[in-house]
Scaffold this active site. Structure first.
Site, PDB file in Angstrom:
ATOM      1  N   HIS A 233      29.060  -8.882  15.691  1.00  0.00           N
ATOM      2  CA  HIS A 233      29.964  -9.262  14.595  1.00  0.00           C
ATOM      3  C   HIS A 233      31.404  -9.142  15.091  1.00  0.00           C
ATOM      4  O   HIS A 233      31.671  -8.537  16.128  1.00  0.00           O
ATOM      5  CB  HIS A 233      29.769  -8.321  13.383  1.00  0.00           C
ATOM      6  CG  HIS A 233      30.168  -6.907  13.676  1.00  0.00           C
ATOM      7  ND1 HIS A 233      29.367  -6.013  14.362  1.00  0.00           N
ATOM      8  CD2 HIS A 233      31.314  -6.216  13.421  1.00  0.00           C
ATOM      9  CE1 HIS A 233      29.982  -4.861  14.501  1.00  0.00           C
ATOM     10  NE2 HIS A 233      31.183  -4.950  13.936  1.00  0.00           N
ATOM     11  N   ASP A 235      35.225  -7.797  13.492  1.00  0.00           N
ATOM     12  CA  ASP A 235      35.723  -7.032  12.346  1.00  0.00           C
ATOM     13  C   ASP A 235      36.702  -7.915  11.566  1.00  0.00           C
ATOM     14  O   ASP A 235      37.380  -8.766  12.141  1.00  0.00           O
ATOM     15  CB  ASP A 235      36.433  -5.755  12.824  1.00  0.00           C
ATOM     16  CG  ASP A 235      35.463  -4.788  13.515  1.00  0.00           C
ATOM     17  OD1 ASP A 235      34.251  -4.868  13.264  1.00  0.00           O
ATOM     18  OD2 ASP A 235      35.935  -3.963  14.320  1.00  0.00           O
ATOM     19  N   HIS A 290      31.453  -8.119  19.038  1.00  0.00           N
ATOM     20  CA  HIS A 290      30.935  -6.885  19.638  1.00  0.00           C
ATOM     21  C   HIS A 290      29.674  -6.446  18.917  1.00  0.00           C
ATOM     22  O   HIS A 290      29.361  -6.918  17.817  1.00  0.00           O
ATOM     23  CB  HIS A 290      32.004  -5.779  19.620  1.00  0.00           C
ATOM     24  CG  HIS A 290      32.545  -5.464  18.255  1.00  0.00           C
ATOM     25  ND1 HIS A 290      33.428  -6.292  17.585  1.00  0.00           N
ATOM     26  CD2 HIS A 290      32.327  -4.419  17.416  1.00  0.00           C
ATOM     27  CE1 HIS A 290      33.731  -5.766  16.417  1.00  0.00           C
ATOM     28  NE2 HIS A 290      33.064  -4.624  16.286  1.00  0.00           N
ATOM     29  N   ARG A 300      24.010   8.469  19.631  1.00  0.00           N
ATOM     30  CA  ARG A 300      25.386   8.007  19.792  1.00  0.00           C
ATOM     31  C   ARG A 300      26.101   8.076  18.441  1.00  0.00           C
ATOM     32  O   ARG A 300      25.514   7.768  17.397  1.00  0.00           O
ATOM     33  CB  ARG A 300      25.363   6.576  20.326  1.00  0.00           C
ATOM     34  CG  ARG A 300      26.707   5.978  20.498  1.00  0.00           C
ATOM     35  CD  ARG A 300      26.698   4.751  21.412  1.00  0.00           C
ATOM     36  NE  ARG A 300      28.054   4.298  21.525  1.00  0.00           N
ATOM     37  CZ  ARG A 300      28.619   3.456  20.677  1.00  0.00           C
ATOM     38  NH1 ARG A 300      27.917   2.919  19.700  1.00  0.00           N
ATOM     39  NH2 ARG A 300      29.893   3.134  20.805  1.00  0.00           N
TER      40      ARG A 300
HETATM   41  C1  LIG Z   1      37.003  -2.896   5.189  1.00  0.00           C
HETATM   42  C2  LIG Z   1      35.798  -3.191   5.582  1.00  0.00           C
HETATM   43  C3  LIG Z   1      35.480  -3.793   6.904  1.00  0.00           C
HETATM   44  C4  LIG Z   1      33.953  -3.789   6.923  1.00  0.00           C
HETATM   45  C5  LIG Z   1      33.636  -4.021   5.481  1.00  0.00           C
HETATM   46  C6  LIG Z   1      34.552  -2.999   4.810  1.00  0.00           C
HETATM   47  O1  LIG Z   1      34.697  -3.242   3.448  1.00  0.00           O
HETATM   48  C7  LIG Z   1      34.039  -1.579   5.040  1.00  0.00           C
HETATM   49  C8  LIG Z   1      33.049  -1.504   6.186  1.00  0.00           C
HETATM   50  C9  LIG Z   1      33.429  -2.406   7.362  1.00  0.00           C
HETATM   51  C10 LIG Z   1      32.227  -2.701   8.249  1.00  0.00           C
HETATM   52  C11 LIG Z   1      31.925  -1.614   9.287  1.00  0.00           C
HETATM   53  C12 LIG Z   1      30.679  -2.045  10.108  1.00  0.00           C
HETATM   54  C13 LIG Z   1      30.764  -3.494  10.587  1.00  0.00           C
HETATM   55  C14 LIG Z   1      31.218  -4.412   9.424  1.00  0.00           C
HETATM   56  C15 LIG Z   1      31.164  -5.891   9.829  1.00  0.00           C
HETATM   57  C16 LIG Z   1      30.404  -4.056   8.202  1.00  0.00           C
HETATM   58  O2  LIG Z   1      29.339  -4.526   7.860  1.00  0.00           O
HETATM   59  O3  LIG Z   1      31.053  -3.059   7.492  1.00  0.00           O
HETATM   60  C17 LIG Z   1      32.600  -3.975   8.954  1.00  0.00           C
HETATM   61  C18 LIG Z   1      33.266  -4.798   7.861  1.00  0.00           C
HETATM   62  C19 LIG Z   1      34.196  -5.875   8.419  1.00  0.00           C
HETATM   63  O4  LIG Z   1      35.044  -5.600   9.275  1.00  0.00           O
HETATM   64  O5  LIG Z   1      34.040  -7.015   7.988  1.00  0.00           O
HETATM   65  O1  LIG Z   2      29.497   1.900  17.195  1.00  0.00           O
HETATM   66  C1  LIG Z   2      30.179   1.068  17.780  1.00  0.00           C
HETATM   67  O2  LIG Z   2      30.506   1.181  18.952  1.00  0.00           O
HETATM   68  C2  LIG Z   2      30.623  -0.174  17.049  1.00  0.00           C
HETATM   69  C3  LIG Z   2      30.871   0.061  15.597  1.00  0.00           C
HETATM   70  C4  LIG Z   2      31.424  -1.153  14.932  1.00  0.00           C
HETATM   71  O3  LIG Z   2      31.535  -2.191  15.508  1.00  0.00           O
HETATM   72  C5  LIG Z   2      31.860  -1.071  13.536  1.00  0.00           C
HETATM   73  O4  LIG Z   2      31.695  -0.023  12.879  1.00  0.00           O
HETATM   74  O5  LIG Z   2      32.437  -2.082  13.059  1.00  0.00           O
HETATM   75 FE   LIG Z   3      32.798  -3.608  14.430  1.00  0.00          FE
END
Ligand SMILES: C=C1C[C@]23C[C@@]1(O)CC[C@H]2[C@@]12CCC[C@@](C)(C(=O)O1)[C@H]2[C@@H]3C(=O)O
Ligand SMILES: O=C(O)CCC(=O)C(=O)O
Ligand SMILES: [Fe+2]
Length: 359
Positions: A233, A235, A290, A300
């Site tokens: 994905h 961010d 990533h 981890r």
């Molecule tokens: C602010 C945010 C980015 C995120 C969605 C969220 O509302 C809170 C969790 C974030 C996260 C962390 C893991 C990977 C990710 C793709 C997910 O599913 O939740 C990211 C979200 C994002 O960056 O889109």
């Molecule tokens: O655990 C990791 O190294 C990646 C975590 C991550 O990509 C995320 O929380 O958005």
């Molecule tokens: Fe991420």
């Protein structure tokens, strides 16, 4: 009062099976529902090229006089880099790692007391992106937005206040670091504070920004080659600052190199360019694809500081970075709207707000 991240998913419920969270420690074989094949991971059409490269993302010393240019170069080529001499005390990183280990070490029933709701952002559960995949990921997560007090009280009736202090201090440090990194990267493109009006009040005032903290745990896995810790994905952020414990697992994708492991460097932090920074830079900086892999011997942990603007601020390409003869590559979007688009369209979100130029 600007809309906060906590409201973002009110109209976008996701139904994820928190209660089916397995007790990872008792599994000797990988259950079928966790067995990933390349076709389970094709949403970004990343070519599964073998990792032949010895190269990885650069490690940048923030005290180096050329740090801004090195950061700019890393944002253009990799969309990610590691930083040393970032000023965040090692003891604070250790405290956050301890907190994360302690949280995920709690019994499942205790963690579920702070389960994330279908329309919420904060709390315990699987990654939000899980809803886009047929297979489950070998990980568990905990998201914090705003004060963690209520959730932490449920998790640790005795010690929640100590843990709240750690989170508060960590977020405070990360906010300042993220802003410093953003300006170093933008300065390298000739963009200064006057060019970004929503962020230019004065550099000490960071009230235009907000953040979420994502704690991740990737337990030891009986068959790591067939499992996925966190699927590929990008961010949605401006920038993400990631702390990983001393166990490798994070990989970044480069079209020309394939999946590259980011080796843990003790005391350093990983920085990812997110989709909003990609938009702000008119595509000059690349939001990095990533994922996280797992392994058979060591659990981890990672702690992700996801940083972006307040939900009502409109992000669009900095005019200086758009050629006068062309239209901007992206339309303007708020973080709130972008998160909602991502929650519905996942990997297509960035291209959905792209202006398609006529050839
Ligand atoms: C602010 C945010 C980015 C995120 C969605 C969220 O509302 C809170 C969790 C974030 C996260 C962390 C893991 C990977 C990710 C793709 C997910 O599913 O939740 C990211 C979200 C994002 O960056 O889109
Ligand atoms: O655990 C990791 O190294 C990646 C975590 C991550 O990509 C995320 O929380 O958005
Ligand atoms: Fe991420």
């Amino acid at each position: 009062m600007p809309a906060m991240l906590t409201d973002v998913f009110r109209g976008h419920p996701i139904h994820l099976p928190h209660s089916h969270q397995p007790d990872f420690t008792s599994l000797r074989e990988l259950p079928d529902s966790y067995s990933w094949t390349p076709k389970d991971d094709i949403l970004f059409a990343a070519a599964p090229s073998p990792p032949t490269a010895v190269e990885t993302i650069p490690l940048i010393d923030l005290d180096h006089p050329d740090a801004a240019n090195q950061i700019g170069h890393a944002c253009r080529t990799w969309g990610a880099f590691q930083i040393a001499n970032h000023g965040v005390p090692l003891s604070l990183l250790q405290d956050v790692e301890f907190l994360t280990g302690s949280l995920f070490g709690l019994p499942v029933q205790r963690k579920l007391k702070a389960a994330r709701s279908d329309t919420g952002v904060s709390g315990y559960g699987v990654a939000r992106i899980a809803s886009f995949f047929n297979k489950q990921m070998w990980s568990e997560g905990f998201t914090i937005t705003g004060s963690p007090l209520n959730d932490f009280r449920k998790l640790w009736p005795q010690h929640h206040l100590n843990y709240c202090d750690i989170v508060e201090e960590y977020e405070e440090r990360m906010k300042k670091l993220a802003s410093k990194l953003m300006w170093l990267a933008l300065n390298s493109l000739g963009v200064s504070e006057e060019d970004v009006e929503w962020a230019s009040l004065n550099s000490a005032d960071l009230s235009w920004a907000q953040a979420a903290l994502q704690l991740n745990h990737y337990p030891v896995c009986p068959e790591p080659d067939r499992a996925m810790g966190l699927a590929a994905h990008t961010d949605s952020t401006l920038l993400t600052i990631l702390y990983q414990n001393n166990t490798a697992g994070l990989q970044v994708f480069r079209d020309d190199l394939g999946w590259i492991t980011v080796p843990p460097v003790p005391g350093s932090l990983v920085v990812n360019v997110g989709d909003l920074f990609h938009i702000l830079s008119n595509g000059l900086f690349k939001s990095v694809l990533h994922r996280a892999r797992v392994n058979q011997t060591r659990a981890r942990l990672s702690v992700d500081f996801l940083w972006g603007p307040q939900s009502d601020i409109k992000i669009s390409p900095v005019p200086k970075l758009v050629s006068p003869l062309e239209s901007p590559l992206y339309r303007s979007v708020t973080w709130k709207k972008y998160l909602q688009t991502k929650a519905t369209h996942f990997n297509k979100a960035l291209s959905m707000i792209r202006n398609h130029r006529e050839e």
